[in-house]
Design an enzyme around this catalytic site. Structure first.
Site, PDB file in Angstrom:
ATOM      1  N   SER A   6       0.838  -1.072   0.216  1.00 14.88           N
ATOM      2  CA  SER A   6      -0.206   0.112   0.072  1.00 14.88           C
ATOM      3  C   SER A   6       0.956   0.980  -0.041  1.00 14.88           C
ATOM      4  O   SER A   6       0.500   1.920  -0.663  1.00 14.88           O
ATOM      5  CB  SER A   6      -0.919   0.608   0.571  1.00 14.88           C
ATOM      6  OG  SER A   6      -1.722  -0.872   1.164  1.00 14.88           O
ATOM      7  N   THR A  51      -4.138  -3.473   8.242  1.00 17.82           N
ATOM      8  CA  THR A  51      -3.932  -4.933   7.532  1.00 17.82           C
ATOM      9  C   THR A  51      -4.504  -6.011   8.664  1.00 17.82           C
ATOM     10  O   THR A  51      -4.824  -5.395  10.018  1.00 17.82           O
ATOM     11  CB  THR A  51      -2.556  -5.291   7.199  1.00 17.82           C
ATOM     12  OG1 THR A  51      -2.626  -5.934   5.960  1.00 17.82           O
ATOM     13  CG2 THR A  51      -1.369  -4.593   7.964  1.00 17.82           C
ATOM     14  N   LYS A  55      -8.539  -5.850  11.144  1.00 17.07           N
ATOM     15  CA  LYS A  55      -9.878  -5.461  10.064  1.00 17.07           C
ATOM     16  C   LYS A  55     -11.062  -6.046  10.947  1.00 17.07           C
ATOM     17  O   LYS A  55     -11.985  -5.105  10.942  1.00 17.07           O
ATOM     18  CB  LYS A  55      -9.973  -6.439   8.746  1.00 17.07           C
ATOM     19  CG  LYS A  55      -8.454  -6.257   7.776  1.00 17.07           C
ATOM     20  CD  LYS A  55      -7.886  -6.949   6.581  1.00 17.07           C
ATOM     21  CE  LYS A  55      -7.478  -6.742   5.336  1.00 17.07           C
ATOM     22  NZ  LYS A  55      -7.851  -6.600   4.281  1.00 17.07           N
ATOM     23  N   ASP A  92     -12.265  -4.652  -0.692  1.00 12.71           N
ATOM     24  CA  ASP A  92     -12.038  -5.125  -1.066  1.00 12.71           C
ATOM     25  C   ASP A  92     -12.766  -5.921  -2.050  1.00 12.71           C
ATOM     26  O   ASP A  92     -12.660  -6.458  -3.755  1.00 12.71           O
ATOM     27  CB  ASP A  92     -11.808  -6.353  -0.494  1.00 12.71           C
ATOM     28  CG  ASP A  92     -10.485  -6.043   0.712  1.00 12.71           C
ATOM     29  OD1 ASP A  92      -9.103  -5.611   0.282  1.00 12.71           O
ATOM     30  OD2 ASP A  92     -10.188  -6.644   1.904  1.00 12.71           O
ATOM     31  N   ALA A 119     -12.896 -19.854   2.349  1.00 12.34           N
ATOM     32  CA  ALA A 119     -13.937 -19.084   2.965  1.00 12.34           C
ATOM     33  C   ALA A 119     -13.437 -17.703   4.278  1.00 12.34           C
ATOM     34  O   ALA A 119     -14.097 -17.719   4.956  1.00 12.34           O
ATOM     35  CB  ALA A 119     -14.944 -20.089   4.115  1.00 12.34           C
ATOM     36  N   GLY A 120     -12.027 -17.504   4.224  1.00 17.06           N
ATOM     37  CA  GLY A 120     -11.234 -16.613   5.017  1.00 17.06           C
ATOM     38  C   GLY A 120     -11.862 -15.134   4.499  1.00 17.06           C
ATOM     39  O   GLY A 120     -13.075 -15.157   3.974  1.00 17.06           O
ATOM     40  N   ALA A 122     -11.321 -13.478   2.661  1.00 22.65           N
ATOM     41  CA  ALA A 122     -10.718 -12.391   1.107  1.00 22.65           C
ATOM     42  C   ALA A 122     -11.594 -13.050   0.582  1.00 22.65           C
ATOM     43  O   ALA A 122     -12.619 -12.326  -0.881  1.00 22.65           O
ATOM     44  CB  ALA A 122      -9.356 -13.255   0.375  1.00 22.65           C
ATOM     45  N   TYR A 212      -1.406 -13.227  -5.574  1.00 18.79           N
ATOM     46  CA  TYR A 212      -0.028 -11.862  -6.599  1.00 18.79           C
ATOM     47  C   TYR A 212       1.577 -12.459  -6.108  1.00 18.79           C
ATOM     48  O   TYR A 212       2.289 -11.906  -7.351  1.00 18.79           O
ATOM     49  CB  TYR A 212      -0.031 -10.916  -6.125  1.00 18.79           C
ATOM     50  CG  TYR A 212      -0.173  -9.837  -5.169  1.00 18.79           C
ATOM     51  CD1 TYR A 212       1.006  -9.832  -3.961  1.00 18.79           C
ATOM     52  CD2 TYR A 212      -1.446 -10.047  -3.844  1.00 18.79           C
ATOM     53  CE1 TYR A 212       1.285  -9.623  -3.062  1.00 18.79           C
ATOM     54  CE2 TYR A 212      -1.245  -9.395  -2.805  1.00 18.79           C
ATOM     55  CZ  TYR A 212      -0.027  -9.313  -2.597  1.00 18.79           C
ATOM     56  OH  TYR A 212       0.327  -8.596  -1.554  1.00 18.79           O
TER      57      TYR A 212
HETATM   58  P1  ATR Z   1      -7.514 -14.477   4.260  1.00 16.60           P
HETATM   59  O1  ATR Z   1      -8.740 -13.556   5.179  1.00 16.60           O
HETATM   60  O2  ATR Z   1      -6.432 -13.903   3.736  1.00 16.60           O
HETATM   61  O3  ATR Z   1      -9.218 -14.818   3.557  1.00 16.60           O
HETATM   62  P2  ATR Z   1      -7.584 -16.366   6.248  1.00 16.60           P
HETATM   63  O4  ATR Z   1      -8.785 -16.147   6.921  1.00 16.60           O
HETATM   64  O5  ATR Z   1      -6.601 -16.852   6.985  1.00 16.60           O
HETATM   65  O6  ATR Z   1      -6.791 -15.811   4.513  1.00 16.60           O
HETATM   66  O7  ATR Z   1      -8.634 -17.604   5.237  1.00 16.60           O
HETATM   67  C1  ATR Z   1      -7.967 -18.284   4.705  1.00 16.60           C
HETATM   68  C2  ATR Z   1      -7.846 -20.051   3.319  1.00 16.60           C
HETATM   69  O8  ATR Z   1      -6.876 -20.673   2.657  1.00 16.60           O
HETATM   70  C3  ATR Z   1      -9.633 -19.907   4.512  1.00 16.60           C
HETATM   71  O9  ATR Z   1     -10.451 -21.116   3.639  1.00 16.60           O
HETATM   72  C4  ATR Z   1      -8.577 -21.741   4.605  1.00 16.60           C
HETATM   73  O10 ATR Z   1      -9.915 -23.208   5.245  1.00 16.60           O
HETATM   74  P3  ATR Z   1     -10.045 -22.817   6.248  1.00 16.60           P
HETATM   75  O11 ATR Z   1     -10.847 -21.978   6.550  1.00 16.60           O
HETATM   76  O12 ATR Z   1     -10.165 -25.012   6.802  1.00 16.60           O
HETATM   77  O13 ATR Z   1      -8.425 -23.075   7.192  1.00 16.60           O
HETATM   78  C5  ATR Z   1      -7.218 -22.143   3.867  1.00 16.60           C
HETATM   79  N1  ATR Z   1      -6.417 -22.992   3.612  1.00 16.60           N
HETATM   80  C6  ATR Z   1      -5.246 -22.292   3.841  1.00 16.60           C
HETATM   81  N2  ATR Z   1      -4.379 -23.231   3.997  1.00 16.60           N
HETATM   82  C7  ATR Z   1      -5.221 -24.357   3.611  1.00 16.60           C
HETATM   83  C8  ATR Z   1      -5.110 -25.707   3.779  1.00 16.60           C
HETATM   84  N3  ATR Z   1      -3.360 -26.598   3.688  1.00 16.60           N
HETATM   85  N4  ATR Z   1      -5.714 -26.399   3.255  1.00 16.60           N
HETATM   86  C9  ATR Z   1      -7.467 -25.996   2.595  1.00 16.60           C
HETATM   87  N5  ATR Z   1      -7.564 -24.840   2.544  1.00 16.60           N
HETATM   88  C10 ATR Z   1      -6.314 -24.268   3.483  1.00 16.60           C
END
Ligand code: ATR
Length: 271
Positions: A6, A51, A55, A92, A119-120, A122, A212
């Site tokens: 940023s 960040t 958030k 976002d 499902a995080g 983002a 990215y």
């Molecule tokens: P962000 O806010 O950037 O979206 P986050 O909330 O940590 O980050 O979400 C990361 C995503 O990547 C989640 O969907 C996570 O799955 P879970 O909800 O089951 O944790 C997924 N993710 C990260 N590492 C993973 C892995 N090794 N296998 C499958 N999914 C993974």
């Protein structure tokens, strides 16, 4: 925060527009976030970005939360109003929408169901953006089903259904889909690879990876090989900054080739 792009992004726009200002990284511990935010108007700031990990916490600390940020459940941009109060926004979803529009102008919300991996935070922004542009069916694939179900509960509308799939069912989620978006960290530098059989996905469906670093993930390389339009995460990174800059300084900004080049130069070492 040390890896945030940023400062480069906003400094580019400050230079380009001639606005007399500065965008500075300000580290804050979670327990000091409220004090840090309350100090900003006193110090003459127009606003800030937040960040990880701030958030979600900011939702309950600001004076007003824009409805979209409330739906998504996260604030990434704060605008300081003339009376010194703080308004929390989320840019976002805008960033995702504009990035997709830029890269694949022919894509339409009516192209078919959208499949979202992850499902995080983002994913929540991407799902909100797709619901808002009129996608009527969103399929979320996630390791932890409860997180995907929570998104379905929070973001489904009478016009947009949201269904949840496990990774074992990803092939079903891809069938007849009009768009695929990876929002997981899989495929990012230092993270496990994302291995996916794209065969069930119709070849016309754009494949977006919000990662990215690297610029071309394994998913995008595989999708390109099959002839899908592909979109990397840089566009979302750039476009999400626009609404903040415009609100803080009252000056519209664009995502130009020069800006992309400046950001890509900062990403080069991690490719
Ligand atoms: P962000 O806010 O950037 O979206 P986050 O909330 O940590 O980050 O979400 C990361 C995503 O990547 C989640 O969907 C996570 O799955 P879970 O909800 O089951 O944790 C997924 N993710 C990260 N590492 C993973 C892995 N090794 N296998 C499958 N999914 C993974």
């Amino acid at each position: 925060m040390t890896h945030s792009r940023s400062p480069v992004l906003h400094s580019f726009w400050l230079d380009e527009t001639g606005v007399d200002g500065a965008y500075v990284p300000l580290p804050a511990r979670p327990q000091h976030l409220e004090q840090a935010l309350r100090a900003l108007p006193i110090l003459g700031f127009r606003g800030c970005n937040l960040t990880i990990p701030h958030k979600q916490a900011a939702l309950s600390l600001v004076d007003r939360v824009e409805p979209l940020a409330r739906r998504i459940g996260a604030v990434n941009t704060i605008v300081i109003r003339p009376d010194g109060t703080l308004e929390g926004r989320n840019t976002d979803a805008f960033g995702f929408r504009e990035s997709l529009r830029d890269a694949v102008p022919a894509w339409k919300a009516t192209a078919g169901p959208a499949a979202i991996l992850g499902a995080g935070g983002a994913a929540r922004a991407v799902v909100a953006a797709l619901a808002d542009v009129g996608v009527t069916e969103i399929r979320i694939v996630n390791r932890t089903l409860a997180r995907a179900e929570a998104i379905a509960c929070d973001l489904a509308t009478p016009k947009t259904s949201i269904t949840v799939y496990s990774w074992e069912e990803v092939g079903v989620a891809l069938r007849f889909a009009g768009l695929l978006v990876n929002t997981t960290s899989l495929g990012m530098v230092g993270e496990p690879a994302l291995t996916l059989d794209l065969t069930p996905l119709p070849p016309s469906a754009p494949v977006v990876d919000i990662v990215y670093a690297p610029l071309e993930t394994g998913l995008l390389a595989a999708a390109r090989g099959r002839g899908h339009p592909v979109v990397n995460g840089v566009g979302m990174l750039l476009h999400q900054g626009r609404p903040g800059f415009e609100a803080w300084f009252g000056t519209p900004v664009r995502v130009t080739h020069e800006l992309r080049a400046a950001i890509l130069a900062t990403l080069a070492p991690v490719q």
